[in-house]
Design a protein around this motif. Sequence first.
Motif, short mmCIF file in Angstrom:
data_model
loop_
_atom_site.label_atom_id
_atom_site.label_comp_id
_atom_site.label_asym_id
_atom_site.label_seq_id
_atom_site.Cartn_x
_atom_site.Cartn_y
_atom_site.Cartn_z
N ILE A 157 0.84 -1.20 0.00
CA ILE A 157 0.00 0.00 0.00
C ILE A 157 0.87 1.25 0.00
CG2 ILE A 157 -1.71 1.27 1.34
CD1 ILE A 157 -2.81 -1.38 2.26
N VAL A 158 1.99 1.20 0.72
CA VAL A 158 2.89 2.36 0.76
C VAL A 158 3.48 2.62 -0.62
CG1 VAL A 158 4.99 3.28 1.78
CG2 VAL A 158 3.39 2.00 3.18
N HIS A 159 3.93 1.57 -1.29
CA HIS A 159 4.52 1.76 -2.62
C HIS A 159 3.48 2.25 -3.63
CE1 HIS A 159 8.16 0.24 -1.02
NE2 HIS A 159 7.79 -1.04 -0.96
N ALA A 160 2.25 1.71 -3.55
CA ALA A 160 1.19 2.18 -4.44
C ALA A 160 0.80 3.62 -4.13
CB ALA A 160 -0.02 1.26 -4.32
N LEU A 161 0.82 3.96 -2.84
CA LEU A 161 0.49 5.32 -2.44
C LEU A 161 1.51 6.32 -2.98
CD1 LEU A 161 -1.42 7.02 -0.52
CD2 LEU A 161 0.31 6.68 1.22
N PHE A 162 2.78 6.00 -2.85
CA PHE A 162 3.82 6.92 -3.31
C PHE A 162 3.86 7.01 -4.84
CE2 PHE A 162 5.07 7.08 0.97
CZ PHE A 162 6.04 8.07 1.12
N ALA A 163 3.36 5.98 -5.52
CA ALA A 163 3.33 6.04 -6.99
C ALA A 163 2.13 6.82 -7.50
CB ALA A 163 3.30 4.62 -7.55
N GLU A 164 1.01 6.78 -6.78
CA GLU A 164 -0.23 7.35 -7.30
C GLU A 164 -0.50 8.77 -6.82
OE1 GLU A 164 -5.03 6.45 -7.03
OE2 GLU A 164 -3.58 4.93 -6.36
N VAL A 165 -0.07 9.11 -5.62
CA VAL A 165 -0.46 10.38 -4.99
C VAL A 165 0.03 11.62 -5.74
CG1 VAL A 165 0.11 11.79 -2.95
CG2 VAL A 165 -0.97 9.60 -2.68
N PRO A 166 1.26 11.70 -6.24
CA PRO A 166 1.67 12.95 -6.90
C PRO A 166 0.80 13.34 -8.09
CG PRO A 166 3.59 11.62 -6.41
CD PRO A 166 2.40 10.77 -6.11
N ASP A 167 0.29 12.36 -8.83
CA ASP A 167 -0.59 12.69 -9.95
C ASP A 167 -2.01 13.02 -9.49
OD1 ASP A 167 1.52 12.17 -11.61
OD2 ASP A 167 0.97 10.06 -11.88
N ARG A 168 -2.47 12.31 -8.45
CA ARG A 168 -3.87 12.48 -8.02
C ARG A 168 -4.07 13.72 -7.16
NH1 ARG A 168 -7.45 7.69 -5.15
NH2 ARG A 168 -9.34 8.92 -4.83
N TYR A 169 -3.14 14.01 -6.24
CA TYR A 169 -3.29 15.13 -5.32
C TYR A 169 -2.17 16.16 -5.46
CZ TYR A 169 -6.42 11.84 -2.97
OH TYR A 169 -7.42 10.95 -2.69
N GLY A 170 -1.59 16.27 -6.64
CA GLY A 170 -0.47 17.19 -6.81
C GLY A 170 -0.84 18.64 -6.61
N ASP A 171 -2.04 19.05 -7.06
CA ASP A 171 -2.44 20.44 -6.95
C ASP A 171 -3.35 20.72 -5.77
OD1 ASP A 171 -4.42 18.89 -7.94
OD2 ASP A 171 -5.16 20.34 -9.42
N ARG A 172 -3.60 19.74 -4.92
CA ARG A 172 -4.50 19.92 -3.77
C ARG A 172 -3.67 20.07 -2.50
NH1 ARG A 172 -9.87 18.51 -2.12
NH2 ARG A 172 -10.37 17.89 -4.24
N ASN A 173 -3.94 21.11 -1.73
CA ASN A 173 -3.22 21.35 -0.48
C ASN A 173 -4.12 21.00 0.70
OD1 ASN A 173 -0.95 22.39 -1.80
ND2 ASN A 173 -1.90 24.40 -1.98
N GLY A 174 -4.09 19.76 1.10
CA GLY A 174 -4.87 19.32 2.24
C GLY A 174 -6.30 18.98 1.86
N GLY A 175 -7.04 18.42 2.83
CA GLY A 175 -8.42 18.04 2.58
C GLY A 175 -8.55 16.86 1.66
N TYR A 176 -7.83 15.77 1.95
CA TYR A 176 -7.83 14.61 1.06
C TYR A 176 -8.93 13.62 1.38
CZ TYR A 176 -3.14 16.53 0.55
OH TYR A 176 -2.08 17.37 0.36
N THR A 177 -9.67 13.83 2.46
CA THR A 177 -10.70 12.87 2.86
C THR A 177 -12.04 13.59 2.98
OG1 THR A 177 -10.14 13.21 5.19
CG2 THR A 177 -9.12 11.35 4.08
N ARG A 178 -13.09 12.79 2.91
CA ARG A 178 -14.45 13.31 3.04
C ARG A 178 -15.20 12.39 3.99
NH1 ARG A 178 -16.06 12.68 -2.04
NH2 ARG A 178 -15.40 14.77 -2.69
N ILE A 179 -15.92 12.99 4.95
CA ILE A 179 -16.72 12.22 5.90
C ILE A 179 -18.19 12.43 5.56
CG2 ILE A 179 -17.39 11.98 8.32
CD1 ILE A 179 -14.57 12.71 9.10
N ILE A 180 -18.91 11.32 5.34
CA ILE A 180 -20.34 11.35 5.00
C ILE A 180 -21.09 10.64 6.13
CG2 ILE A 180 -22.09 10.71 3.32
CD1 ILE A 180 -19.76 10.53 1.28
N ARG A 181 -21.97 11.35 6.78
CA ARG A 181 -22.72 10.75 7.89
C ARG A 181 -23.78 9.80 7.35
NH1 ARG A 181 -23.79 15.62 12.23
NH2 ARG A 181 -21.60 16.21 12.50
N THR A 182 -24.04 8.75 8.12
CA THR A 182 -25.02 7.76 7.71
C THR A 182 -25.86 7.37 8.93
OG1 THR A 182 -25.32 5.62 6.65
CG2 THR A 182 -23.43 5.85 8.10
#
Length: 198
Positions: A157-182
Amino acid sequence: MACGSSASCTWSMATLRYALPSLPSLPCAPSRITLTRPKPIPILPSFTGLAPLSPLLSLSSPESTSFEHNFTIIDNGGRISAMRHGRRVPKLNRPPDQRRALLRGLTTQLLKYGRIKTTRARASAMRKYVDKMITLAKDGSLHKRRQALGFIYEKQIVHALFAEVPDRYGDRNGGYTRIIRTLPRRGDNAPMAYIELV
């Protein structure tokens, strides 16, 4: 003075004075009683409280060289405790080692599946750690990778995270998660929520 019936019984100050125990006579009997407060004995001289008794009077006295004698000593039976201002750590009803293991497991599962269902308190508590892992992956250095390997349980998971994150969240500064109440959980009615990656 003994009385046989309640109707003929009369009391006088003389009989009451003789009935009471005698007090030791003082050389000069003052009309009022003055109470003196004993000086507090410092139990822990290294710790002083935060409320000065008379800060202005202490500055004017020539023999005072420090403020320590003007503070009251806080003692609650040998263990000194203060209020937990600014320490907003969600305890999650667990000791620290179990709490850290729970948050590591939840973070690993969220990064593995992308969306998990948990209680609202756990979701709010783990959000900080997920954002930190994604921030480490955005840096991409070897030191940050080793820090992530020390927190996330699965190496893939760490290796996949380090490979995928720069492209997916490169321009986003924080706020990577969303909480939806159920809906609340059946059984104990605990408030539930979905937490997912944005």
